[in-house]
Design an enzyme around this catalytic site. Structure first.
Site, PDB file in Angstrom:
ATOM      1  N   ASN A   1      80.541  48.539  47.151  1.00 22.61           N
ATOM      2  CA  ASN A   1      79.584  47.418  47.031  1.00 22.61           C
ATOM      3  C   ASN A   1      78.189  47.871  46.606  1.00 22.61           C
ATOM      4  O   ASN A   1      77.525  48.618  47.333  1.00 22.61           O
ATOM      5  CB  ASN A   1      79.461  46.687  48.369  1.00 22.61           C
ATOM      6  CG  ASN A   1      80.750  46.016  48.761  1.00 22.61           C
ATOM      7  OD1 ASN A   1      81.737  46.681  49.068  1.00 22.61           O
ATOM      8  ND2 ASN A   1      80.760  44.697  48.751  1.00 22.61           N
TER       9      ASN A   1
ATOM     10  N   GLN B   1      83.222  41.877  60.019  1.00 21.46           N
ATOM     11  CA  GLN B   1      83.734  42.745  58.939  1.00 21.46           C
ATOM     12  C   GLN B   1      82.581  43.598  58.414  1.00 21.46           C
ATOM     13  O   GLN B   1      81.423  43.174  58.477  1.00 21.46           O
ATOM     14  CB  GLN B   1      84.393  41.923  57.813  1.00 21.46           C
ATOM     15  CG  GLN B   1      83.475  41.098  56.946  1.00 21.46           C
ATOM     16  CD  GLN B   1      83.242  39.683  57.467  1.00 21.46           C
ATOM     17  OE1 GLN B   1      83.188  39.463  58.669  1.00 21.46           O
ATOM     18  NE2 GLN B   1      83.078  38.737  56.565  1.00 21.46           N
TER      19      GLN B   1
ATOM     20  N   TYR C   1      92.238  41.294  40.375  1.00 24.19           N
ATOM     21  CA  TYR C   1      91.187  42.315  40.231  1.00 24.19           C
ATOM     22  C   TYR C   1      91.705  43.686  40.692  1.00 24.19           C
ATOM     23  O   TYR C   1      91.640  44.663  39.964  1.00 24.19           O
ATOM     24  CB  TYR C   1      89.988  41.881  41.062  1.00 24.19           C
ATOM     25  CG  TYR C   1      88.774  42.769  40.965  1.00 24.19           C
ATOM     26  CD1 TYR C   1      88.023  42.847  39.788  1.00 24.19           C
ATOM     27  CD2 TYR C   1      88.336  43.513  42.064  1.00 24.19           C
ATOM     28  CE1 TYR C   1      86.882  43.647  39.715  1.00 24.19           C
ATOM     29  CE2 TYR C   1      87.194  44.303  41.994  1.00 24.19           C
ATOM     30  CZ  TYR C   1      86.467  44.364  40.818  1.00 24.19           C
ATOM     31  OH  TYR C   1      85.332  45.153  40.755  1.00 24.19           O
TER      32      TYR C   1
HETATM   33  P1  NAD Z   1      79.038  41.842  36.215  1.00 28.98           P
HETATM   34  O1  NAD Z   1      79.945  40.681  36.280  1.00 28.98           O
HETATM   35  O2  NAD Z   1      77.574  41.613  36.335  1.00 28.98           O
HETATM   36  O3  NAD Z   1      79.281  42.667  34.880  1.00 28.98           O
HETATM   37  C1  NAD Z   1      80.474  42.659  34.152  1.00 28.98           C
HETATM   38  C2  NAD Z   1      80.136  42.479  32.687  1.00 28.98           C
HETATM   39  O4  NAD Z   1      81.339  42.501  31.920  1.00 28.98           O
HETATM   40  C3  NAD Z   1      79.460  41.134  32.400  1.00 28.98           C
HETATM   41  O5  NAD Z   1      78.335  41.324  31.585  1.00 28.98           O
HETATM   42  C4  NAD Z   1      80.540  40.327  31.706  1.00 28.98           C
HETATM   43  O6  NAD Z   1      80.028  39.346  30.829  1.00 28.98           O
HETATM   44  C5  NAD Z   1      81.301  41.428  30.995  1.00 28.98           C
HETATM   45  N1  NAD Z   1      82.689  41.059  30.686  1.00 28.98           N
HETATM   46  C6  NAD Z   1      83.601  40.470  31.493  1.00 28.98           C
HETATM   47  N2  NAD Z   1      84.762  40.307  30.841  1.00 28.98           N
HETATM   48  C7  NAD Z   1      84.579  40.809  29.598  1.00 28.98           C
HETATM   49  C8  NAD Z   1      85.412  40.928  28.445  1.00 28.98           C
HETATM   50  N3  NAD Z   1      86.680  40.478  28.459  1.00 28.98           N
HETATM   51  N4  NAD Z   1      84.897  41.493  27.326  1.00 28.98           N
HETATM   52  C9  NAD Z   1      83.615  41.933  27.299  1.00 28.98           C
HETATM   53  N5  NAD Z   1      82.786  41.852  28.355  1.00 28.98           N
HETATM   54  C10 NAD Z   1      83.261  41.294  29.490  1.00 28.98           C
HETATM   55  O7  NAD Z   1      79.521  42.847  37.343  1.00 28.98           O
HETATM   56  P2  NAD Z   1      78.960  44.272  37.775  1.00 28.98           P
HETATM   57  O8  NAD Z   1      78.734  44.212  39.232  1.00 28.98           O
HETATM   58  O9  NAD Z   1      77.864  44.706  36.887  1.00 28.98           O
HETATM   59  O10 NAD Z   1      80.245  45.179  37.533  1.00 28.98           O
HETATM   60  C11 NAD Z   1      80.366  46.075  36.438  1.00 28.98           C
HETATM   61  C12 NAD Z   1      81.607  46.920  36.616  1.00 28.98           C
HETATM   62  O11 NAD Z   1      81.535  47.668  37.819  1.00 28.98           O
HETATM   63  C13 NAD Z   1      82.895  46.080  36.699  1.00 28.98           C
HETATM   64  O12 NAD Z   1      83.918  46.738  35.980  1.00 28.98           O
HETATM   65  C14 NAD Z   1      83.213  46.082  38.174  1.00 28.98           C
HETATM   66  O13 NAD Z   1      84.569  45.966  38.413  1.00 28.98           O
HETATM   67  C15 NAD Z   1      82.682  47.429  38.618  1.00 28.98           C
HETATM   68  N6  NAD Z   1      82.342  47.422  40.055  1.00 28.98           N
HETATM   69  C16 NAD Z   1      81.243  46.768  40.519  1.00 28.98           C
HETATM   70  C17 NAD Z   1      80.973  46.767  41.884  1.00 28.98           C
HETATM   71  C18 NAD Z   1      79.763  46.092  42.472  1.00 28.98           C
HETATM   72  O14 NAD Z   1      79.573  46.130  43.681  1.00 28.98           O
HETATM   73  N7  NAD Z   1      78.878  45.513  41.705  1.00 28.98           N
HETATM   74  C19 NAD Z   1      81.842  47.412  42.770  1.00 28.98           C
HETATM   75  C20 NAD Z   1      82.972  48.028  42.252  1.00 28.98           C
HETATM   76  C21 NAD Z   1      83.203  48.047  40.891  1.00 28.98           C
HETATM   77  N1  UDP Z   2      80.470  37.061  52.638  1.00 23.58           N
HETATM   78  C1  UDP Z   2      79.865  36.225  53.575  1.00 23.58           C
HETATM   79  N2  UDP Z   2      79.062  35.233  53.125  1.00 23.58           N
HETATM   80  C2  UDP Z   2      78.815  35.015  51.808  1.00 23.58           C
HETATM   81  C3  UDP Z   2      79.432  35.867  50.859  1.00 23.58           C
HETATM   82  C4  UDP Z   2      80.250  36.872  51.323  1.00 23.58           C
HETATM   83  O1  UDP Z   2      80.049  36.389  54.782  1.00 23.58           O
HETATM   84  O2  UDP Z   2      78.048  34.078  51.480  1.00 23.58           O
HETATM   85  C5  UDP Z   2      81.312  38.164  53.133  1.00 23.58           C
HETATM   86  C6  UDP Z   2      82.682  38.255  52.479  1.00 23.58           C
HETATM   87  O3  UDP Z   2      83.616  37.431  53.144  1.00 23.58           O
HETATM   88  C7  UDP Z   2      82.979  39.731  52.636  1.00 23.58           C
HETATM   89  C8  UDP Z   2      81.605  40.401  52.541  1.00 23.58           C
HETATM   90  O4  UDP Z   2      80.664  39.375  52.817  1.00 23.58           O
HETATM   91  O5  UDP Z   2      83.519  39.990  53.902  1.00 23.58           O
HETATM   92  C9  UDP Z   2      81.314  41.002  51.170  1.00 23.58           C
HETATM   93  O6  UDP Z   2      81.574  40.017  50.188  1.00 23.58           O
HETATM   94  P1  UDP Z   2      81.297  40.245  48.646  1.00 23.58           P
HETATM   95  O7  UDP Z   2      81.871  39.050  47.935  1.00 23.58           O
HETATM   96  O8  UDP Z   2      79.878  40.570  48.409  1.00 23.58           O
HETATM   97  O9  UDP Z   2      82.113  41.557  48.261  1.00 23.58           O
HETATM   98  P2  UDP Z   2      83.582  42.115  48.592  1.00 23.58           P
HETATM   99  O10 UDP Z   2      84.275  41.202  49.571  1.00 23.58           O
HETATM  100  O11 UDP Z   2      84.263  42.156  47.276  1.00 23.58           O
HETATM  101  O12 UDP Z   2      83.311  43.435  49.182  1.00 23.58           O
END
Ligand code: NAD
Ligand code: UDP
Length: 313
Positions: free
Chosen positions: A173, A208, A144
């Protein structure tokens, strides 16, 4: 009215973005392969005359005439992006190449949903955009993190080499309705566990930290970013800088749900960042006074309501 392509539009963030763009009067093409997204997330938009849903995988080229592209396609939760790490890299890298190629050909502006994960386990705190990060290139998260880092490089190079108009945001997040109930992210896990009166699973000591942004604040920033002057490409951090320990989050969720759940401690996954907080000075300056508005308590209550409905509680 613009024509706008949203890749990953049926996912958590994408579905909110599609709704906002339609409400702003634009025509939206939502492209998704439904790996982690679902038609359910956009079912309320299907009858909208300017909404179109396309099943497609971004690792394959796609051709359409649009003015703007928001590139969100990529699984975002550790469980999902680690399920098939090679596919995750392909989605980030080949997806970026395909969408940038399209943007170049049709002269569309394109925004990349990058991530705070490009900072890895950060040594600089809070993280500014100038920080290069601390990523383990062969760790569990690398599919990722490195995929997203490569995508940023592709964006910058298409801009410099081919004059493509690009925007890069680094999302921290984010949570809210339409999160996948089984994606294993901390907020969805804790809320579902609390609503079922099951123990809340804290990984590691719970010391964390993370900074949690409600999805509406992110969507506002995304559309503002897309509409900034051409020279401003980012990257720009988008997140809520208020930082909590995971243990504090768990206690807050138990309080707000009125749950009988207790905390249990499980092993910390490999390379789990110990701290994360965005420095959002650049976003404040460039995005027209943008500021996260939703406090954790308010956002959690809305998300709890969503999961209550989803789980029929
Ligand atoms: P999500 O998994 O809900 O959404 C991702 C979407 O992309 C899904 O609908 C999935 O089906 C689609 N997808 C995955 N692979 C694909 C492919 N090969 N072709 C077409 N569609 C595909 O996740 P999200 O939280 O909505 O994240 C959306 C974007 O934001 C992502 O790029 C993610 O990296 C970025 N992002 C999210 C967060 C967060 O906290 N939610 C943080 C940082 C970055
Ligand atoms: N985490 C946790 N319990 C859970 C899921 C996640 O303690 O059931 C912790 C995880 O280890 C991380 C933080 O929560 O330290 C955020 O996790 P998340 O997967 O939401 O996002 P990311 O690690 O990618 O920020």
């Amino acid at each position: 009215m613009k024509k706008i392509l949203v890749t990953g539009g049926a996912g958590f963030i994408g579905s909110h973005l599609c709704e906002k763009l339609l409400n702003d009067g634009h025509e939206v093409i939502c492209l998704d392969n439904y790996f982690t997204g679902s038609k359910k997330n956009v079912i309320h938009l299907l009858s909208h005359p300017y909404f179109e849903l396309v099943r497609h995988d971004v690792t394959m080229p796609y051709f359409v005439e649009v003015d703007e592209i928001y590139n969100l396609a990529c699984p975002a939760s550790p469980i999902h992006y680690q399920y098939n790490p090679i596919k995750t890299i392909k989605t980030s890298v080949m997806g970026a190449i395909n969408m940038l190629g399209l943007a170049k050909r049709i002269r569309a502006r394109i925004l990349q949903a990058s991530t705070s994960e490009i900072y890895g386990n950060p040594i600089v705190h809070p993280q500014t955009e100038a920080y290069w990060g601390n990523v383990n290139p062969i760790g569990l998260r690398s599919c990722y993190d490195e995929g997203k880092r490569c995508a940023e490089s592709l964006f910058v190079n298409y801009h410099q080499q081919n004059d493509v108009s690009i925007k890069i945001i680094r999302i921290f997040n984010t949570y809210g309705p339409h999160m996948h109930p089984r994606d294993g992210r901390v907020i969805s896990n804790f809320i579902i566990q609390a609503l079922r009166n099951e123990d809340l699973t804290i990984y590691g000591s719970g010391e964390q930290t993370r900074s949690f942004q409600y999805v509406d604040d992110l969507i506002e920033a995304m559309t503002r970013m897309m509409n900034t002057r051409k020279e401003f490409t980012g990257p720009v951090n988008i997140g809520n800088p208020v930082e909590f320990t995971i243990k504090e989050l768990a206690e807050q969720v138990i309080k707000l749900t009125g749950s009988r759940s207790k905390l249990i401690y499980q092993p910390l996954p490999q390379d789990d960042p110990t701290q994360r907080q965005p420095d959002i000075s650049l976003a404040r300056k460039e995005l027209n006074g943008w500021e996260p508005k939703i406090y954790l308590e308010e956002g959690l209550l809305k998300t709890i309501d969503y999961f209550k409905q989803l789980l029929n509680l």
